[in-house]
Each structure stands twice: as structure tokens, then as C-alpha cells.
Write a protein that holds these residues in place. Sequence first.
Motif, short mmCIF file in Angstrom:
data_model
loop_
_atom_site.label_atom_id
_atom_site.label_comp_id
_atom_site.label_asym_id
_atom_site.label_seq_id
_atom_site.Cartn_x
_atom_site.Cartn_y
_atom_site.Cartn_z
N ALA A 69 -11.72 8.41 -12.73
CA ALA A 69 -10.51 8.95 -13.33
C ALA A 69 -9.22 8.67 -12.46
N GLY A 70 -8.29 8.22 -13.11
CA GLY A 70 -7.01 7.66 -12.21
C GLY A 70 -6.90 6.46 -11.49
N ALA A 71 -8.07 5.75 -11.50
CA ALA A 71 -8.31 4.56 -10.64
C ALA A 71 -7.61 3.30 -11.29
N ALA A 72 -7.25 3.22 -12.43
CA ALA A 72 -6.35 2.16 -13.01
C ALA A 72 -4.89 2.29 -12.79
N ARG A 73 -4.59 3.70 -12.78
CA ARG A 73 -3.24 4.09 -12.56
C ARG A 73 -2.88 3.92 -11.18
N ALA A 74 -3.94 4.17 -10.22
CA ALA A 74 -3.72 4.06 -8.84
C ALA A 74 -3.47 2.56 -8.24
N GLU A 75 -4.49 1.80 -9.13
CA GLU A 75 -4.36 0.53 -8.64
C GLU A 75 -3.00 -0.51 -9.21
N ALA A 76 -2.52 0.11 -10.38
CA ALA A 76 -1.41 -0.61 -11.10
C ALA A 76 -0.33 -0.09 -9.77
N ALA A 77 -0.05 1.21 -9.61
CA ALA A 77 0.98 1.55 -8.75
C ALA A 77 1.07 1.00 -7.29
N GLY A 78 -0.31 0.75 -7.01
CA GLY A 78 -0.53 0.08 -5.48
C GLY A 78 -0.01 -1.42 -5.48
N LEU A 79 -0.36 -2.28 -6.66
CA LEU A 79 0.14 -3.61 -6.82
C LEU A 79 1.53 -3.46 -6.82
N ARG A 80 2.00 -2.62 -7.65
CA ARG A 80 3.76 -2.82 -7.73
C ARG A 80 4.17 -2.29 -6.40
N TRP A 81 3.84 -1.54 -5.90
CA TRP A 81 4.33 -0.93 -4.35
C TRP A 81 4.29 -2.29 -3.51
N LEU A 82 3.11 -2.96 -3.34
CA LEU A 82 2.87 -4.11 -2.57
C LEU A 82 3.88 -5.31 -2.87
N ALA A 83 3.95 -5.46 -4.24
CA ALA A 83 4.90 -6.47 -4.71
C ALA A 83 6.39 -6.05 -4.37
N GLY A 84 6.63 -4.88 -4.45
CA GLY A 84 7.95 -4.09 -4.01
C GLY A 84 8.38 -4.55 -2.65
N ALA A 85 7.50 -5.05 -1.60
CA ALA A 85 7.77 -5.35 -0.04
C ALA A 85 8.48 -6.78 -0.13
N GLY A 86 8.21 -7.59 -1.12
CA GLY A 86 8.61 -8.99 -1.37
C GLY A 86 8.21 -9.92 -0.22
N THR A 87 6.80 -9.45 -0.01
CA THR A 87 6.24 -10.40 1.14
C THR A 87 4.90 -10.87 0.59
N VAL A 88 3.93 -10.13 0.50
CA VAL A 88 2.62 -10.64 0.18
C VAL A 88 2.67 -11.03 -1.41
N ARG A 89 1.73 -11.75 -1.67
CA ARG A 89 1.66 -12.10 -3.14
C ARG A 89 0.46 -11.23 -3.70
N VAL A 90 0.56 -10.65 -5.09
CA VAL A 90 -0.36 -10.01 -5.84
C VAL A 90 0.04 -10.40 -7.14
N PRO A 91 -1.08 -10.16 -8.05
CA PRO A 91 -1.07 -10.47 -9.26
C PRO A 91 -0.14 -9.58 -10.06
N ALA A 92 0.83 -10.08 -10.90
CA ALA A 92 1.78 -9.04 -11.59
C ALA A 92 0.87 -8.23 -12.53
N VAL A 93 1.29 -6.96 -12.81
CA VAL A 93 0.68 -6.15 -13.80
C VAL A 93 1.48 -5.98 -15.05
N ARG A 94 0.41 -6.48 -16.22
CA ARG A 94 1.03 -6.78 -17.37
C ARG A 94 0.92 -5.49 -18.25
N GLY A 95 0.03 -4.64 -17.70
CA GLY A 95 -0.27 -3.25 -18.72
C GLY A 95 -1.22 -2.52 -18.10
N GLY A 96 -1.25 -1.40 -18.50
CA GLY A 96 -2.13 -0.53 -18.03
C GLY A 96 -2.02 0.76 -18.54
#
Length: 286
Positions: A47-74
Motif C-alpha cells: 500500500a502506497g509503494a507506487a506513490r512513494a516511489e514516484a515521489a522519490g524519483l521526482r525528488w531525486l530528479a529535482g536535485a538536478g544531479t543524478v539521472r533517474v527515469p522520468a515518471v510518466r504516470g502513476g
Amino acid sequence: MTSESPAAAAARLTGRPAGGERRLSGTLAEAVLDGGRAVMVKQAEGAGAARAEAAGLRWLAGAGTVRVPAVRGGDDRWLVTDRVATGRPGPAAAARLGRDLAGLHAAGAPAFGAPPPGGPQDAWIGLAPMRNTPGQDWPRWYAEHRVLPYLRQAVDSGAMPRAGAAVVEGVCDRLPELAGPAEPPARLHGDLWNGNVLWGADGHAWLIDPAAHGGHRETDLAMLRLFGCPHMDLLVDAYREAAPLADGFAARVPLHQLFPLLVHTVLFGSGYAGQAVAAARAALAA
């Protein structure tokens, strides 16, 4: 589990027709969106795992340093991200990842245990629940929210003998003196073992499957070393050039590995309990 197919989920969440579905596991598939974009479609197991992962990917991407796959939907059940074309690990990519991790960590977090913006407090690390409870004192937070919860579960399940648990508890008792100099909360990937690093065909390293939260920056580096990472020494050297680590970092690696080893003990049984106790003994001897 839902009866919806991965391709149907991808179409619903992206608003674009999807086909070419290829199952990679019971919870992961590839699909191709209208227009040719290849995506990964992941079905949450908690429960909540997909939402947590999507938020995490966006947060990591927001740093503008590491590369993460773009979230297209969830949504609460599914996560759709870009597919990364993979290649082979190389020394230049490893060094670049070290510098990028230094930048990610420097982007910071509001507190130790802070979840990503929009992410749930009750998150996951792999298949294990992980509660993100914010705190300002890392030794106390690490003991209370990253070590002891999993130690208790391991003891209760019989995976960890009580004699071994006493050694781990001894680390918690001495954490203020073992932790090294105080550090500000870093923006962590949170589950950074080599399996969550994709060595891209573009020559860059890409990070997937985060358990992102505010934490101690040495934890990401220690977890990378735990199960082996190509060119790890080059990666750490590049990290240290970008952001020097406090004296004694190498001696604290077992301390930071204690958390993932206890998670593995909970998930996979007593085979990891001995490694966790060995890490605790090494931390006490540092």
C-alpha cells in the motif's frame, strides 16, 4: 493484485494508447506508448509503494544531479516510467556517478527521515515497510527508526538470535560516539545497492527504485559498497573530490550497512543475521 494489464495501466495513466507488452516479472513489464516511447510499468506490492516511489524519483530528479527515469504516470497501484537503455559499467560513468551523488546529497532534506514532497510517511524499502518519521539528531533517529524496528522484527520472527540482537543494541547505545561528526540531512536515494543502478547505453549511471528520504550521506555510499559496485573506489574518490567526507568514513561503513542488513534479515531470513551482527561488531571496534 489488480486484473488490469500493464499496457492497459500505462494507457490509462499516460493518456496514450500502449501496446507491445512484455512481462519481465510478476510485477514489472515493458510497454510501448503510441509514438514509440518505451516505458516500464510497475505494479505495487504494498500500500502506497507506487506513490512513494514516484515521489522519490521526482525528488531525486529535482536535485538536478543524478539521472533517474522520468515518471510518466502513476497512482496507488501502478507506476509508469521511461525505460533506460542499458550498457556496461565503465570507470568514467562510475566517477560521474560519484560526483552526481555528492550533488544529490548536498541538495539536502528538511530533516532526517523526511519523506519526499508528496510522498507518504509510511513508505517501503524493497518489500519491507519503512516509516519516515522526521528527526533532527541523526544518531538517535538512526537507532529509533532505521535499526531497532527491523531488529525487533528479526528477533520476533526467530531470524535473529537474542545474543546477536544484544550486539546490535550495543551499537545503538553507543551511536552518539560512533556516528562521527554531525552532518546535515542529505537527500538520499535510500536503497542504493548496485541492483538499483542501471549503467546506461549513454555512458551515464541511472538510479531506479528509490526509498528516498532525508538521511546521512554516508548511508548511500555504504549501501553501494555492501553488495559490490563496479569501480567503487573510483566512485568514492570522485565523490570525495566534489564533497570531502569526514575523517573515519571507511571505519563507519559497517555502521551504515547495519540498516540494510537488518532489512534483508527481515525479508530473507537468518542468512543475513550473521552479516548484520558482524557489521555491528565492526562498528563497535572502529
